[in-house]
Design a protein around this motif. Structure first.
Motif, PDB file in Angstrom:
ATOM      1  N   UNK A 167       1.270  -4.257  -5.648  1.00  0.00           N
ATOM      2  CA  UNK A 167       1.700  -5.630  -5.920  1.00  0.00           C
ATOM      3  C   UNK A 167       1.301  -6.561  -4.788  1.00  0.00           C
ATOM      4  N   UNK A 168       1.039  -7.817  -5.143  1.00  0.00           N
ATOM      5  CA  UNK A 168       0.756  -8.835  -4.138  1.00  0.00           C
ATOM      6  C   UNK A 168       2.082  -9.385  -3.624  1.00  0.00           C
ATOM      7  N   UNK A 169       2.161  -9.632  -2.301  1.00  0.00           N
ATOM      8  CA  UNK A 169       3.428 -10.075  -1.726  1.00  0.00           C
ATOM      9  C   UNK A 169       3.200 -10.865  -0.443  1.00  0.00           C
ATOM     10  N   UNK A 170       4.232 -11.619  -0.074  1.00  0.00           N
ATOM     11  CA  UNK A 170       4.285 -12.358   1.184  1.00  0.00           C
ATOM     12  C   UNK A 170       5.531 -11.899   1.949  1.00  0.00           C
ATOM     13  N   UNK A 171       5.534 -12.091   3.270  1.00  0.00           N
ATOM     14  CA  UNK A 171       6.726 -11.814   4.066  1.00  0.00           C
ATOM     15  C   UNK A 171       7.085 -13.056   4.877  1.00  0.00           C
TER      16      UNK A 171
ATOM     17  N   UNK B 219       0.810  -1.213   0.000  1.00  0.00           N
ATOM     18  CA  UNK B 219       0.000   0.000   0.000  1.00  0.00           C
ATOM     19  C   UNK B 219       0.846   1.267   0.000  1.00  0.00           C
ATOM     20  N   UNK B 220       2.143   1.125   0.252  1.00  0.00           N
ATOM     21  CA  UNK B 220       2.997   2.318   0.203  1.00  0.00           C
ATOM     22  C   UNK B 220       4.446   1.883   0.047  1.00  0.00           C
ATOM     23  N   UNK B 221       5.200   2.651  -0.734  1.00  0.00           N
ATOM     24  CA  UNK B 221       6.625   2.410  -0.948  1.00  0.00           C
ATOM     25  C   UNK B 221       7.356   3.714  -0.662  1.00  0.00           C
ATOM     26  N   UNK B 222       8.310   3.677   0.286  1.00  0.00           N
ATOM     27  CA  UNK B 222       9.056   4.880   0.660  1.00  0.00           C
ATOM     28  C   UNK B 222      10.549   4.615   0.524  1.00  0.00           C
ATOM     29  N   UNK B 223      11.182   5.310  -0.415  1.00  0.00           N
ATOM     30  CA  UNK B 223      12.624   5.162  -0.625  1.00  0.00           C
ATOM     31  C   UNK B 223      13.373   5.961   0.429  1.00  0.00           C
ATOM     32  N   UNK B 224      14.293   5.310   1.152  1.00  0.00           N
ATOM     33  CA  UNK B 224      15.017   5.992   2.224  1.00  0.00           C
ATOM     34  C   UNK B 224      16.514   5.994   2.066  1.00  0.00           C
ATOM     35  N   UNK B 225      16.997   5.799   0.831  1.00  0.00           N
ATOM     36  CA  UNK B 225      18.437   5.813   0.601  1.00  0.00           C
ATOM     37  C   UNK B 225      19.037   4.439   0.838  1.00  0.00           C
ATOM     38  N   UNK B 226      19.415   4.162   2.067  1.00  0.00           N
ATOM     39  CA  UNK B 226      20.020   2.872   2.397  1.00  0.00           C
ATOM     40  C   UNK B 226      19.018   1.742   2.212  1.00  0.00           C
ATOM     41  N   UNK B 227      17.754   2.008   2.522  1.00  0.00           N
ATOM     42  CA  UNK B 227      16.725   0.975   2.417  1.00  0.00           C
ATOM     43  C   UNK B 227      15.435   1.573   1.893  1.00  0.00           C
ATOM     44  N   UNK B 228      14.528   0.678   1.481  1.00  0.00           N
ATOM     45  CA  UNK B 228      13.178   1.074   1.068  1.00  0.00           C
ATOM     46  C   UNK B 228      12.190   0.475   2.057  1.00  0.00           C
ATOM     47  N   UNK B 229      11.230   1.296   2.487  1.00  0.00           N
ATOM     48  CA  UNK B 229      10.189   0.823   3.403  1.00  0.00           C
ATOM     49  C   UNK B 229       8.935   0.468   2.614  1.00  0.00           C
ATOM     50  N   UNK B 230       8.438  -0.742   2.846  1.00  0.00           N
ATOM     51  CA  UNK B 230       7.192  -1.194   2.238  1.00  0.00           C
ATOM     52  C   UNK B 230       6.145  -1.378   3.328  1.00  0.00           C
ATOM     53  N   UNK B 231       4.924  -0.923   3.046  1.00  0.00           N
ATOM     54  CA  UNK B 231       3.792  -1.211   3.918  1.00  0.00           C
ATOM     55  C   UNK B 231       2.924  -2.248   3.218  1.00  0.00           C
ATOM     56  N   UNK B 232       2.810  -3.416   3.857  1.00  0.00           N
ATOM     57  CA  UNK B 232       2.070  -4.538   3.287  1.00  0.00           C
ATOM     58  C   UNK B 232       0.801  -4.767   4.092  1.00  0.00           C
ATOM     59  N   UNK B 233      -0.366  -4.549   3.462  1.00  0.00           N
ATOM     60  CA  UNK B 233      -1.651  -4.757   4.119  1.00  0.00           C
ATOM     61  C   UNK B 233      -2.079  -6.210   3.930  1.00  0.00           C
ATOM     62  N   UNK B 234      -2.187  -6.947   5.049  1.00  0.00           N
ATOM     63  CA  UNK B 234      -2.572  -8.355   5.005  1.00  0.00           C
ATOM     64  C   UNK B 234      -3.961  -8.490   5.626  1.00  0.00           C
ATOM     65  N   UNK B 235      -4.947  -9.039   4.898  1.00  0.00           N
ATOM     66  CA  UNK B 235      -6.309  -9.165   5.427  1.00  0.00           C
ATOM     67  C   UNK B 235      -6.320  -9.864   6.789  1.00  0.00           C
ATOM     68  N   UNK B 236      -7.008  -9.248   7.749  1.00  0.00           N
ATOM     69  CA  UNK B 236      -7.119  -9.814   9.077  1.00  0.00           C
ATOM     70  C   UNK B 236      -5.976  -9.490  10.007  1.00  0.00           C
ATOM     71  N   UNK B 237      -4.860  -9.017   9.471  1.00  0.00           N
ATOM     72  CA  UNK B 237      -3.683  -8.743  10.289  1.00  0.00           C
ATOM     73  C   UNK B 237      -3.339  -7.265  10.376  1.00  0.00           C
TER      74      UNK B 237
END
Length: 399
Positions: free
Chosen positions: A351-355, A313-331
């Motif tokens: 995009x659809x993804x798993x962690x 639901x969101x991608x934030x580029x932070x230089x050294x790393x990128x932060x992803x917010x992954x919305x998982x139904x129920x969690x």
């Protein structure tokens, strides 16, 4: 190791059952701790947690409601500030603008008629690498240089205990990081006991040998920075010292070495040695950088945990790393940090993804679980911000 430039060593600090009450509220509930001589100790916490009040009590600028303060084994609870072997470095520097740097540093020594005051002041300035600017006025120095002058002025008095009250808060990010390393180096060289008060997690972890995380007038957890970060015991520590993904669910199975927790139909395994509670409803967590993100559902691997599928639901580029917010139904929303080894983010929004993560990277908290199915984390706040942003953009498009 290089010989110390100052013969005097630091003293240990002991707080015994300290309480501090003001009219209408209690700043410190009950505080007991021992800071060994020669160590760099950080009190870390948000505004209003009692850390600055603690520092002022040690300095003698406030009187304790109850308890005792001992420096080097001597009870100084009722001793006047000027009679304590303590100096304080403030965020504001508090340098005399009309005096030269050498006059600023030697001021206290000269007032007390200490022999060779200027020689000792030059020695302190050499320690902070500013002796070549001794003739200048404070206004002719940068913020970082003024901070080092303030440090030299405190060190030159050879206190057994040096108190640092948010000393780097007025500096820009790059200079602040540089000064963190310099402060630690100076502390190791002079061998004094440093008590550092800060709300900056990175600052505390970079410099301190031991960190005490304070919350509402109490110490939530105390220990080496890496131990606190790797194995937080409470939700407050887990989310104040960095970020954490926290989930709550019942323990559904146990072995000699681990517990299994049901998180909305997902079975998550946590080592018993890393969990504070082993039965009933528990809260477990994992740091965002410990997660791996996958575009396709990975095969089940022994010794690993898996959550998904969800949507980015969101991608934030932070230089050294990128932060992803992954919305998982129920969690809810899971936050993931991915190191930027290539060019650009790995995944696009939507995009659809798993962690997944290794079992040994999880931890279990001692907190009584909240009545909700999941502990709120920083990721929840970020997700709400994303939703608000989208709502605003939608309204603008409609208009």
């Amino acid at each position: 190791m290089a010989p110390r430039l100052f013969a005097e060593s630091g003293a240990d600090l002991e707080l015994v059952g300290i309480q501090k009450r003001f009219p209408g509220f209690t700043a410190i509930e009950e505080l007991s701790l021992t800071i060994p001589a020669g160590s760099f100790f950080a009190l870390l916490g948000p505004s209003g947690c009692g850390k600055t009040t603690t520092l002022r009590l040690v300095a003698g600028l406030e009187e304790a409601t109850a308890g005792r303060i001992l420096i080097g084994g001597r009870d100084v609870t009722t001793t006047k500030p000027f009679q304590r072997p303590v100096n304080t470095v403030f965020q504001s520097y508090a340098l005399f603008p009309h005096m030269s740097i050498i006059d600023n540093v030697s001021f206290g020594l000269r007032r007390r008629r200490i022999p060779d005051a200027f020689g000792k002041a030059h020695e302190a300035l050499r320690l902070v690498e500013l002796d070549h600017l001794a003739a200048r006025k404070p206004s002719q120095l940068s913020g970082g240089q003024q901070q080092r002058v303030a440090l030299a002025r405190a060190i030159v008095n050879r206190p057994a205990l040096l108190l640092l009250d948010e000393p780097l808060g007025a500096l820009d990010l790059k200079l602040r990081r540089q000064m963190q390393l310099e402060l630690k180096s100076i502390q190791e060289e002079v061998g004094l006991t440093f008590l550092h008060v800060t709300h900056d997690q990175e600052e505390a972890m970079t410099m301190a040998d031991t960190v005490a995380v304070m919350n509402k007038g109490r110490i939530e957890q105390l220990g080496p920075p890496d131990a606190l970060y790797d194995l937080p015991r409470t939700a407050f520590v887990a989310n104040f010292l960095g970020q954490s993904n926290l989930f709550t669910g019942p323990v559904v199975a146990t072995t000699a070495d681990s517990i299994s927790v049901d998180i909305e139909g997902h079975r998550i395994v946590v080592p018993k040695a890393r969990a504070q509670r082993h039965s009933g409803e528990v809260t477990i967590g994992v740091r965002p950088e410990k997660l791996s993100i996958h575009l396709a559902e990975p095969a089940t691997v022994a010794g690993g945990n898996l959550l998904g599928p969800g949507r980015i639901v969101d991608v934030s580029f932070g230089g050294v790393s990128t932060q992803y917010l992954l919305a998982i139904p129920g969690l809810g929303t899971v936050v993931v940090f991915v190191q930027n080894l290539g060019a650009g983010p790995l995944l696009a929004e939507g995009a659809e993804a798993w962690v997944s993560w290794k079992v040994e990277h999880g931890f279990g908290l001692e907190d009584e679980p909240l009545p909700t199915s999941r502990f709120p984390s920083d990721a929840d706040t970020a997700s709400i911000a994303v939703q608000k942003k989208r709502a605003i953009l939608s309204e603008l498009e409609e208009a």
